[in-house]
Scaffold this active site. Structure first.
Site, PDB file in Angstrom:
ATOM      1  N   ASN A   1       0.854  -1.200   0.000  1.00  0.00           N
ATOM      2  CA  ASN A   1       0.000   0.000   0.000  1.00  0.00           C
ATOM      3  C   ASN A   1       0.888   1.247   0.000  1.00  0.00           C
ATOM      4  OD1 ASN A   1      -2.331   1.570   0.142  1.00  0.00           O
ATOM      5  ND2 ASN A   1      -3.081   0.616   2.019  1.00  0.00           N
ATOM      6  N   PHE A   2       0.265   2.385  -0.173  1.00  0.00           N
ATOM      7  CA  PHE A   2       0.925   3.701  -0.114  1.00  0.00           C
ATOM      8  C   PHE A   2       2.031   3.860  -1.151  1.00  0.00           C
ATOM      9  CE2 PHE A   2      -0.619   2.742   4.259  1.00  0.00           C
ATOM     10  CZ  PHE A   2      -1.649   3.665   4.275  1.00  0.00           C
ATOM     11  N   LEU A   3       1.862   3.216  -2.307  1.00  0.00           N
ATOM     12  CA  LEU A   3       2.775   3.468  -3.427  1.00  0.00           C
ATOM     13  C   LEU A   3       2.534   4.888  -3.915  1.00  0.00           C
ATOM     14  CD1 LEU A   3       4.682   2.838  -5.800  1.00  0.00           C
ATOM     15  CD2 LEU A   3       2.741   1.745  -6.950  1.00  0.00           C
TER      16      LEU A   3
ATOM     17  N   THR B   1      -4.659  -3.343  -3.545  1.00  0.00           N
ATOM     18  CA  THR B   1      -5.819  -2.799  -4.247  1.00  0.00           C
ATOM     19  C   THR B   1      -5.363  -1.591  -5.045  1.00  0.00           C
ATOM     20  OG1 THR B   1      -6.359  -1.342  -2.377  1.00  0.00           O
ATOM     21  CG2 THR B   1      -7.465  -3.469  -2.448  1.00  0.00           C
TER      22      THR B   1
ATOM     23  N   LEU C   1      -6.589  -0.719   3.794  1.00  0.00           N
ATOM     24  CA  LEU C   1      -6.739   0.684   4.195  1.00  0.00           C
ATOM     25  C   LEU C   1      -6.450   1.652   3.045  1.00  0.00           C
ATOM     26  CD1 LEU C   1      -4.945   0.249   7.594  1.00  0.00           C
ATOM     27  CD2 LEU C   1      -7.402   0.283   7.179  1.00  0.00           C
TER      28      LEU C   1
HETATM   29  S1  NHW Z   1      -3.205   2.085  -5.115  1.00  0.00           S
HETATM   30  C1  NHW Z   1      -2.624   3.725  -5.010  1.00  0.00           C
HETATM   31  C2  NHW Z   1      -1.400   3.953  -5.851  1.00  0.00           C
HETATM   32  N1  NHW Z   1      -0.945   5.317  -5.685  1.00  0.00           N
HETATM   33  C3  NHW Z   1      -1.474   6.368  -6.317  1.00  0.00           C
HETATM   34  O1  NHW Z   1      -2.363   6.262  -7.121  1.00  0.00           O
HETATM   35  C4  NHW Z   1      -0.905   7.730  -5.923  1.00  0.00           C
HETATM   36  C5  NHW Z   1      -0.848   8.696  -7.066  1.00  0.00           C
HETATM   37  N2  NHW Z   1      -0.106   8.138  -8.166  1.00  0.00           N
HETATM   38  C6  NHW Z   1       1.236   7.918  -8.150  1.00  0.00           C
HETATM   39  O2  NHW Z   1       1.916   8.192  -7.176  1.00  0.00           O
HETATM   40  C7  NHW Z   1      -2.725   1.421  -3.495  1.00  0.00           C
HETATM   41  C8  NHW Z   1       1.847   7.291  -9.391  1.00  0.00           C
HETATM   42  O3  NHW Z   1       0.979   7.501 -10.469  1.00  0.00           O
HETATM   43  C9  NHW Z   1       2.129   5.782  -9.223  1.00  0.00           C
HETATM   44  C10 NHW Z   1       2.615   5.213 -10.562  1.00  0.00           C
HETATM   45  C11 NHW Z   1       3.219   5.577  -8.195  1.00  0.00           C
HETATM   46  C12 NHW Z   1       0.882   5.007  -8.808  1.00  0.00           C
HETATM   47  N3  NHW Z   1      -0.339  -0.262  -8.684  1.00  0.00           N
HETATM   48  O4  NHW Z   1       6.435   4.919 -12.702  1.00  0.00           O
HETATM   49  P1  NHW Z   1       5.473   4.758 -13.813  1.00  0.00           P
HETATM   50  C13 NHW Z   1      -1.324   0.899  -3.565  1.00  0.00           C
HETATM   51  O5  NHW Z   1      -0.410   1.571  -3.129  1.00  0.00           O
HETATM   52  C14 NHW Z   1       2.031   0.630 -13.195  1.00  0.00           C
HETATM   53  C15 NHW Z   1       0.502  -1.057  -9.416  1.00  0.00           C
HETATM   54  O6  NHW Z   1       5.913   5.299 -15.120  1.00  0.00           O
HETATM   55  P2  NHW Z   1       3.745   6.610 -12.438  1.00  0.00           P
HETATM   56  C16 NHW Z   1      -1.090  -0.451  -4.162  1.00  0.00           C
HETATM   57  C17 NHW Z   1       1.521   0.911 -14.574  1.00  0.00           C
HETATM   58  O7  NHW Z   1       0.484  -0.026 -14.904  1.00  0.00           O
HETATM   59  N4  NHW Z   1       1.052  -0.695 -10.593  1.00  0.00           N
HETATM   60  O8  NHW Z   1       4.049   5.385 -13.438  1.00  0.00           O
HETATM   61  C18 NHW Z   1       0.252  -0.588  -4.842  1.00  0.00           C
HETATM   62  C19 NHW Z   1       2.778   0.760 -15.393  1.00  0.00           C
HETATM   63  O9  NHW Z   1       3.084  -0.601 -15.572  1.00  0.00           O
HETATM   64  P3  NHW Z   1       2.717  -1.306 -16.976  1.00  0.00           P
HETATM   65  C20 NHW Z   1       0.764   0.535 -11.043  1.00  0.00           C
HETATM   66  O10 NHW Z   1       2.398   7.086 -12.747  1.00  0.00           O
HETATM   67  C21 NHW Z   1       0.441  -1.951  -5.417  1.00  0.00           C
HETATM   68  C22 NHW Z   1       3.846   1.347 -14.480  1.00  0.00           C
HETATM   69  O11 NHW Z   1       3.277   1.295 -13.134  1.00  0.00           O
HETATM   70  C23 NHW Z   1      -0.079   1.408 -10.336  1.00  0.00           C
HETATM   71  O12 NHW Z   1       4.862   7.568 -12.434  1.00  0.00           O
HETATM   72  C24 NHW Z   1       1.763  -2.130  -6.116  1.00  0.00           C
HETATM   73  C25 NHW Z   1       4.143   2.781 -14.801  1.00  0.00           C
HETATM   74  O13 NHW Z   1       5.131   3.221 -13.935  1.00  0.00           O
HETATM   75  C26 NHW Z   1      -0.642   0.947  -9.121  1.00  0.00           C
HETATM   76  N5  NHW Z   1      -1.487   1.726  -8.373  1.00  0.00           N
HETATM   77  O14 NHW Z   1       3.714   5.908 -10.989  1.00  0.00           O
HETATM   78  C27 NHW Z   1       1.949  -3.519  -6.612  1.00  0.00           C
HETATM   79  N6  NHW Z   1      -0.178   2.557 -11.025  1.00  0.00           N
HETATM   80  O15 NHW Z   1       3.043  -2.743 -16.824  1.00  0.00           O
HETATM   81  C28 NHW Z   1       2.384  -4.486  -5.524  1.00  0.00           C
HETATM   82  C29 NHW Z   1       0.569   2.401 -12.129  1.00  0.00           C
HETATM   83  O16 NHW Z   1       1.235  -1.090 -17.148  1.00  0.00           O
HETATM   84  C30 NHW Z   1       2.633  -5.872  -6.063  1.00  0.00           C
HETATM   85  N7  NHW Z   1       1.144   1.191 -12.156  1.00  0.00           N
HETATM   86  O17 NHW Z   1       3.516  -0.625 -18.022  1.00  0.00           O
HETATM   87  C31 NHW Z   1       3.092  -6.855  -4.983  1.00  0.00           C
HETATM   88  C32 NHW Z   1       4.551  -6.622  -4.579  1.00  0.00           C
HETATM   89  C33 NHW Z   1       4.995  -7.497  -3.402  1.00  0.00           C
HETATM   90  C34 NHW Z   1       5.135  -8.989  -3.872  1.00  0.00           C
HETATM   91  C35 NHW Z   1       5.677  -9.914  -2.717  1.00  0.00           C
HETATM   92  C36 NHW Z   1       5.819 -11.400  -3.093  1.00  0.00           C
HETATM   93  C1  EN5 Z   2      -5.875   1.951  -1.673  1.00  0.00           C
HETATM   94  N1  EN5 Z   2      -6.264   1.620  -0.352  1.00  0.00           N
HETATM   95  O1  EN5 Z   2     -12.262   8.029  -6.841  1.00  0.00           O
HETATM   96  C2  EN5 Z   2      -6.898   2.754  -2.357  1.00  0.00           C
HETATM   97  N2  EN5 Z   2     -13.201   8.071  -4.825  1.00  0.00           N
HETATM   98  O2  EN5 Z   2     -16.481   6.751  -5.403  1.00  0.00           O
HETATM   99  C3  EN5 Z   2      -6.389   3.309  -3.658  1.00  0.00           C
HETATM  100  N3  EN5 Z   2     -16.202   9.846  -5.468  1.00  0.00           N
HETATM  101  O3  EN5 Z   2     -15.021   9.657  -3.584  1.00  0.00           O
HETATM  102  C4  EN5 Z   2      -7.430   3.340  -4.742  1.00  0.00           C
HETATM  103  N4  EN5 Z   2     -15.028  12.937  -9.220  1.00  0.00           N
HETATM  104  O4  EN5 Z   2     -18.710   9.609  -6.163  1.00  0.00           O
HETATM  105  C5  EN5 Z   2      -8.492   4.353  -4.509  1.00  0.00           C
HETATM  106  N5  EN5 Z   2     -19.471  11.328  -4.992  1.00  0.00           N
HETATM  107  C6  EN5 Z   2      -9.473   4.493  -5.616  1.00  0.00           C
HETATM  108  C7  EN5 Z   2     -10.476   5.551  -5.292  1.00  0.00           C
HETATM  109  C8  EN5 Z   2      -9.937   6.949  -5.490  1.00  0.00           C
HETATM  110  C9  EN5 Z   2     -10.819   8.030  -4.944  1.00  0.00           C
HETATM  111  C10 EN5 Z   2     -12.144   8.048  -5.629  1.00  0.00           C
HETATM  112  C11 EN5 Z   2     -14.545   8.084  -5.312  1.00  0.00           C
HETATM  113  C12 EN5 Z   2     -15.206   6.781  -4.935  1.00  0.00           C
HETATM  114  C13 EN5 Z   2     -15.264   9.272  -4.709  1.00  0.00           C
HETATM  115  C14 EN5 Z   2     -17.081  10.876  -4.955  1.00  0.00           C
HETATM  116  C15 EN5 Z   2     -16.630  12.247  -5.346  1.00  0.00           C
HETATM  117  C16 EN5 Z   2     -16.582  12.460  -6.822  1.00  0.00           C
HETATM  118  C17 EN5 Z   2     -16.047  13.804  -7.167  1.00  0.00           C
HETATM  119  C18 EN5 Z   2     -15.904  13.907  -8.657  1.00  0.00           C
HETATM  120  C19 EN5 Z   2     -18.484  10.553  -5.446  1.00  0.00           C
HETATM  121  C20 EN5 Z   2     -20.859  11.096  -5.218  1.00  0.00           C
HETATM  122  C21 EN5 Z   2     -21.515  10.892  -3.871  1.00  0.00           C
HETATM  123  C22 EN5 Z   2     -23.032  10.808  -3.958  1.00  0.00           C
HETATM  124  C23 EN5 Z   2     -23.627  11.029  -2.580  1.00  0.00           C
HETATM  125  C24 EN5 Z   2     -25.126  10.925  -2.618  1.00  0.00           C
HETATM  126  C25 EN5 Z   2     -25.565   9.610  -3.203  1.00  0.00           C
HETATM  127  C26 EN5 Z   2     -24.955   9.363  -4.566  1.00  0.00           C
HETATM  128  C27 EN5 Z   2     -23.458   9.463  -4.505  1.00  0.00           C
END
Ligand code: NHW
Ligand code: EN5
Length: 412
Positions: A136-138, A172, A412
């Protein structure tokens, strides 16, 4: 399409219909001596650090990175704002490894620019209890996106998990990757509709005025009030039945330390029915479910007659920063966590959870359509959100995609 994920031991899209492939680990463990001993290479300006999350300063650095760069909704209106206390709780469960709290910083300035974490968890998949990492928290700083840093971070956490002789993981994401074991819908229950509309979290429904909307979402101040008697007003009734702690279901109260064994038994027994669920012991329940102010809230029903613990509900606190509002800076959200009903109908239990959350000043109560949640969502006036949450396993294959109601795991 997925240049990185295609190389990883995860279910691939091309194999989705193939029921000949066996269920279980995709790759066998290798001897620990064959696990790469040195960290993966980062681009020259950056270096790895192990984050000492116990240190106040380090926790603050992580908090700042996530507050400014973590997950946003699809329209970039809100960004998750996990508190320091929450992070400290989420990252230090029983048996956690410090080495799984991984940071990347700029060598020259020491600035933290990326983060990823794992925590250990026992997760049951059908009959098999598997020790896994929950990842988590990537997070990669907004200015360093799309440079393929994420794959390096994922490989490094994988390596450090392998060094502990652990070979599976659960995670997730809001994005679709190869390949979800299930996909869940977020649902939202307005507690403070006026604010939610003001900040753009929800919209006034068609042919709805603000006052009709406020009325629609109004909750009683006290749960399941005994029927209003003739010539009784609501306020007289509330006063008459007022309790030390305002709740409804007889025996509904906050969980306490001495409840850990009973809650563990209740929860273990309940989670048996799901295909994928955590295998919690008493230490896990103590950590994850004992109430912790502004982090996690847990309530249970203790039978007034038998003193048995029959029902349980919990939610965690995860505010979001509001990115573009003149009037407000944070949205206070409660997220449904683990709920168990054996005697009190789940609908009534969750109605009580809503009342408690409202009293604690949450603006919205969120839930996924996991476990039995579908049985109360519509009835309790939750509406579907615009977000979905995909669940994944690393190095563990399932034959079929699950229904979200077959999932007993909340991350979480
Ligand atoms: S999901 C929340 C992830 N964080 C965010 O969304 C925060 C905002 N975004 C960012 O910080 C909860 C960046 O966009 C991140 C990607 C860092 C997401 N999971 O560096 P590049 C978690 O934390 C793939 C997995 O250029 P970027 C769960 C993407 O498909 N992969 O992208 C974490 C592509 O690969 P592909 C993800 O935008 C689980 C590549 O990354 C992903 O600068 C991790 C692109 O990399 C995501 N959420 O950075 C996996 N988002 O194959 C754990 C993008 O498609 C696995 N990508 O080319 C298990 C490990 C342990 C195993 C133990 C045996
Ligand atoms: C790792 N633990 O999109 C998690 N949230 O619906 C990482 N929408 O809050 C992955 N866009 O629908 C997280 N309001 C993926 C989720 C990222 C955050 C996200 C959504 C989930 C969200 C809200 C706000 C939308 C703002 C515009 C939304 C509608 C609420 C409405 C209330 C009354 C009854 C109908 C629905």
């Amino acid at each position: 399409r997925h240049k990185f994920w295609e190389t990883q031991p995860v279910g691939q899209f091309k194999d989705l219909g193939d029921t000949n492939l066996p269920e279980g680990p995709i790759e066998q463990p290798t001897p620990l001596s064959e696990v790469k001993q040195e960290p993966y290479n980062l681009p020259a300006p950056y270096e790895w650090i192990t984050c000492d999350i116990d240190s106040e300063d380090m926790c603050s650095e992580v908090y700042t990175l996530l507050t400014n760069n973590y997950v946003e909704d699809d329209e970039n209106m809100f960004r998750f704002n996990y508190s320091k206390e929450f992070l400290s709780w989420a990252l230090r469960p029983p048996g956690y490894y410090r080495s799984w709290h991984i940071g990347v910083r700029v060598k020259s300035s020491k600035k933290l620019v990326a983060f990823i974490t794992g925590i250990p968890a026992k997760i049951r998949v059908r009959d098999a209890v598997v020790v896994m990492a929950e990842v988590n928290f990537l997070c990669v700083h907004k200015k360093l996106r799309s440079k393929r840093l994420a794959p390096v971070m994922i490989k490094e956490v994988t390596r450090r998990v392998h060094l502990e002789n652990i070979w599976q993981a659960a995670y997730t994401a809001g994005v679709v990757l190869p390949t979800p074991i299930t996909t869940c819908q977020y649902w939202h229950r307005s507690l403070n509709p006026k604010k939610l509309i003001d900040v753009g979290f929800s919209r006034l429904g068609a042919r709805m005025t603000m006052s009709r909307t406020i009325k629609l979402y109004k909750l009683p101040e006290q749960t399941s009030t005994p029927g209003l008697g003739a010539r009784m007003t609501m306020s007289r009734t509330i006063k008459l039945y007022k309790l030390p702690e305002q709740t409804s279901t007889p025996g509904f109260r906050k969980m306490e330390p001495h409840d850990v064994p009973a809650v563990t038994r209740l929860l273990r027994n309940y989670l048996k029915q799901f295909v994928v669920a955590p295998d919690f012991d008493e230490n896990d329940v103590e950590h994850w479910l004992l109430p912790k102010e502004d982090v996690v809230d847990s309530y249970l029903v203790e039978s007034p007659e038998t003193h048995e613990i029959t029902d349980f509900c919990s939610f965690y606190t995860l505010p979001s920063s509001i990115l573009g509002s003149q009037n407000y800076s944070t949205l206070k959200a409660a997220y449904s966590y683990y709920n168990v009903s054996t005697k009190t109908p789940l609908l009534q239990l969750m109605n009580d959870a809503l009342i408690v959350a409202k009293k604690k000043d949450f603006d919205v109560f969120n839930a996924l359509d996991v476990m039995h949640n579908e049985t109360f969502l519509k009835e309790l006036k939750f509406g579907p959100g615009d977000g979905k949450l995909h669940y994944y396993l690393y190095n563990y294959r399932l034959k079929h995609v699950l229904r979200s109601s077959e999932l007993g795991l909340v991350l979480l």
